[in-house]
Write a protein that holds these residues in place. Structure first.
Motif, PDB file in Angstrom:
ATOM      1  N   SER A  77      -1.928  13.100   5.489  1.00  0.00           N
ATOM      2  CA  SER A  77      -2.120  11.662   5.460  1.00  0.00           C
ATOM      3  C   SER A  77      -3.748  11.785   5.766  1.00  0.00           C
ATOM      4  O   SER A  77      -4.479  10.770   4.950  1.00  0.00           O
ATOM      5  CB  SER A  77      -1.372  10.859   6.577  1.00  0.00           C
ATOM      6  OG  SER A  77      -1.927   9.826   6.374  1.00  0.00           O
ATOM      7  N   GLU A 113       6.946  -2.505   1.387  1.00  0.00           N
ATOM      8  CA  GLU A 113       6.699  -2.085   3.026  1.00  0.00           C
ATOM      9  C   GLU A 113       7.439  -0.878   3.410  1.00  0.00           C
ATOM     10  O   GLU A 113       6.864  -0.056   3.957  1.00  0.00           O
ATOM     11  CB  GLU A 113       6.881  -3.429   3.831  1.00  0.00           C
ATOM     12  CG  GLU A 113       5.987  -4.562   3.659  1.00  0.00           C
ATOM     13  CD  GLU A 113       6.429  -5.885   4.393  1.00  0.00           C
ATOM     14  OE1 GLU A 113       7.636  -5.952   4.689  1.00  0.00           O
ATOM     15  OE2 GLU A 113       5.647  -6.742   4.647  1.00  0.00           O
ATOM     16  N   LYS A 114       8.672  -0.975   2.777  1.00  0.00           N
ATOM     17  CA  LYS A 114       9.549   0.256   3.336  1.00  0.00           C
ATOM     18  C   LYS A 114       9.032   1.452   2.561  1.00  0.00           C
ATOM     19  O   LYS A 114       8.930   2.778   3.007  1.00  0.00           O
ATOM     20  CB  LYS A 114      10.899   0.165   2.917  1.00  0.00           C
ATOM     21  CG  LYS A 114      11.761   1.261   3.525  1.00  0.00           C
ATOM     22  CD  LYS A 114      13.311   0.773   3.454  1.00  0.00           C
ATOM     23  CE  LYS A 114      13.899   1.890   3.991  1.00  0.00           C
ATOM     24  NZ  LYS A 114      15.340   1.573   4.399  1.00  0.00           N
ATOM     25  N   ASP A 116       5.874   1.961   1.762  1.00  0.00           N
ATOM     26  CA  ASP A 116       4.606   2.356   2.342  1.00  0.00           C
ATOM     27  C   ASP A 116       4.823   3.034   3.776  1.00  0.00           C
ATOM     28  O   ASP A 116       4.200   4.069   4.058  1.00  0.00           O
ATOM     29  CB  ASP A 116       3.774   1.011   2.613  1.00  0.00           C
ATOM     30  CG  ASP A 116       2.578   1.313   3.199  1.00  0.00           C
ATOM     31  OD1 ASP A 116       1.625   2.254   2.675  1.00  0.00           O
ATOM     32  OD2 ASP A 116       2.062   0.780   4.356  1.00  0.00           O
ATOM     33  N   THR A 117       5.807   2.835   4.344  1.00  0.00           N
ATOM     34  CA  THR A 117       6.133   3.232   5.604  1.00  0.00           C
ATOM     35  C   THR A 117       6.724   4.602   5.361  1.00  0.00           C
ATOM     36  O   THR A 117       6.185   5.499   6.073  1.00  0.00           O
ATOM     37  CB  THR A 117       7.294   2.474   6.646  1.00  0.00           C
ATOM     38  OG1 THR A 117       6.865   1.203   6.682  1.00  0.00           O
ATOM     39  CG2 THR A 117       7.713   3.326   7.535  1.00  0.00           C
ATOM     40  N   LEU A 118       7.607   4.944   4.413  1.00  0.00           N
ATOM     41  CA  LEU A 118       7.848   6.135   4.179  1.00  0.00           C
ATOM     42  C   LEU A 118       6.842   7.295   3.693  1.00  0.00           C
ATOM     43  O   LEU A 118       6.770   8.267   4.050  1.00  0.00           O
ATOM     44  CB  LEU A 118       8.919   6.389   3.049  1.00  0.00           C
ATOM     45  CG  LEU A 118      10.415   5.523   3.449  1.00  0.00           C
ATOM     46  CD1 LEU A 118      11.058   5.234   1.867  1.00  0.00           C
ATOM     47  CD2 LEU A 118      11.191   6.508   4.106  1.00  0.00           C
ATOM     48  N   GLN A 120       3.714   6.902   4.386  1.00  0.00           N
ATOM     49  CA  GLN A 120       2.830   7.114   5.804  1.00  0.00           C
ATOM     50  C   GLN A 120       3.487   8.018   6.629  1.00  0.00           C
ATOM     51  O   GLN A 120       3.006   8.996   7.108  1.00  0.00           O
ATOM     52  CB  GLN A 120       2.587   5.947   6.330  1.00  0.00           C
ATOM     53  CG  GLN A 120       1.695   4.779   5.562  1.00  0.00           C
ATOM     54  CD  GLN A 120       0.190   5.157   5.264  1.00  0.00           C
ATOM     55  OE1 GLN A 120      -0.220   6.137   5.660  1.00  0.00           O
ATOM     56  NE2 GLN A 120       0.161   4.939   3.951  1.00  0.00           N
ATOM     57  N   ASP A 121       4.801   7.882   7.007  1.00  0.00           N
ATOM     58  CA  ASP A 121       5.580   8.737   7.982  1.00  0.00           C
ATOM     59  C   ASP A 121       5.672  10.012   7.244  1.00  0.00           C
ATOM     60  O   ASP A 121       5.378  11.063   7.972  1.00  0.00           O
ATOM     61  CB  ASP A 121       6.974   8.162   8.086  1.00  0.00           C
ATOM     62  CG  ASP A 121       6.846   6.922   8.934  1.00  0.00           C
ATOM     63  OD1 ASP A 121       5.854   6.685   9.449  1.00  0.00           O
ATOM     64  OD2 ASP A 121       8.011   6.346   8.924  1.00  0.00           O
TER      65      ASP A 121
END
Length: 136
Positions: A77, A113-114, A116-118, A120-121
């Motif tokens: 990342s 949003e979900k 994006d979170t996946l 990034q995580d």
């Protein structure tokens, strides 16, 4: 989201440098040859990696490039954010994005949003060492 050639090459360069002696500098010419990247294009990528603090650069005789940290201390990342600017799947989720007038009523926003979170995580959980070791 599409990762550009610049981002993909930056990962290859970081892996290449991780495979070199951490106490010596690797010349641009050697990296370019091993990675089959033009020296001119590689120079721009290396410059951004130096500016971003991911690698050291030394000019002159005995100069070249080396990592600033151990491979396990870099996340994919952090490398891609530096080269890509954003990893957001849609423009409205990018850092400093202009507020969307439809945000409150957008039926697709939770999906983005979900995602994006996946992204990034996941990319934040994979290290350069993981790529080198093939544990991804």
């Amino acid at each position: 989201m599409i990762i550009s050639t610049r981002g993909r090459y930056a990962l290859r360069v970081m892996i290449d440098l991780a495979g070199q002696d951490p106490n010596t500098y690797t010349p641009l010419k050697e990296i370019a040859s091993r990675q089959e990247i033009s020296e001119k294009y590689l120079e721009n990528i290396l410059k951004s990696l130096v500016t971003g603090g991911l690698i050291f650069g030394l000019r002159g005789k005995g100069g070249g490039y080396k990592l600033t940290k151990r491979p396990e201390d870099y996340t994919i990342s952090s490398i891609l954010r530096l080269t890509e600017g954003s990893l957001a799947p849609v423009a409205c989720l990018e850092e400093n994005a202009t507020e969307c007038e439809r945000e409150a009523v957008c039926p697709t926003r939770p999906l983005w949003e979900k995602l994006d979170t996946l992204i990034q995580d996941y990319l934040g959980s994979v290290s350069l060492k993981d790529l080198i070791d093939g544990t991804v």
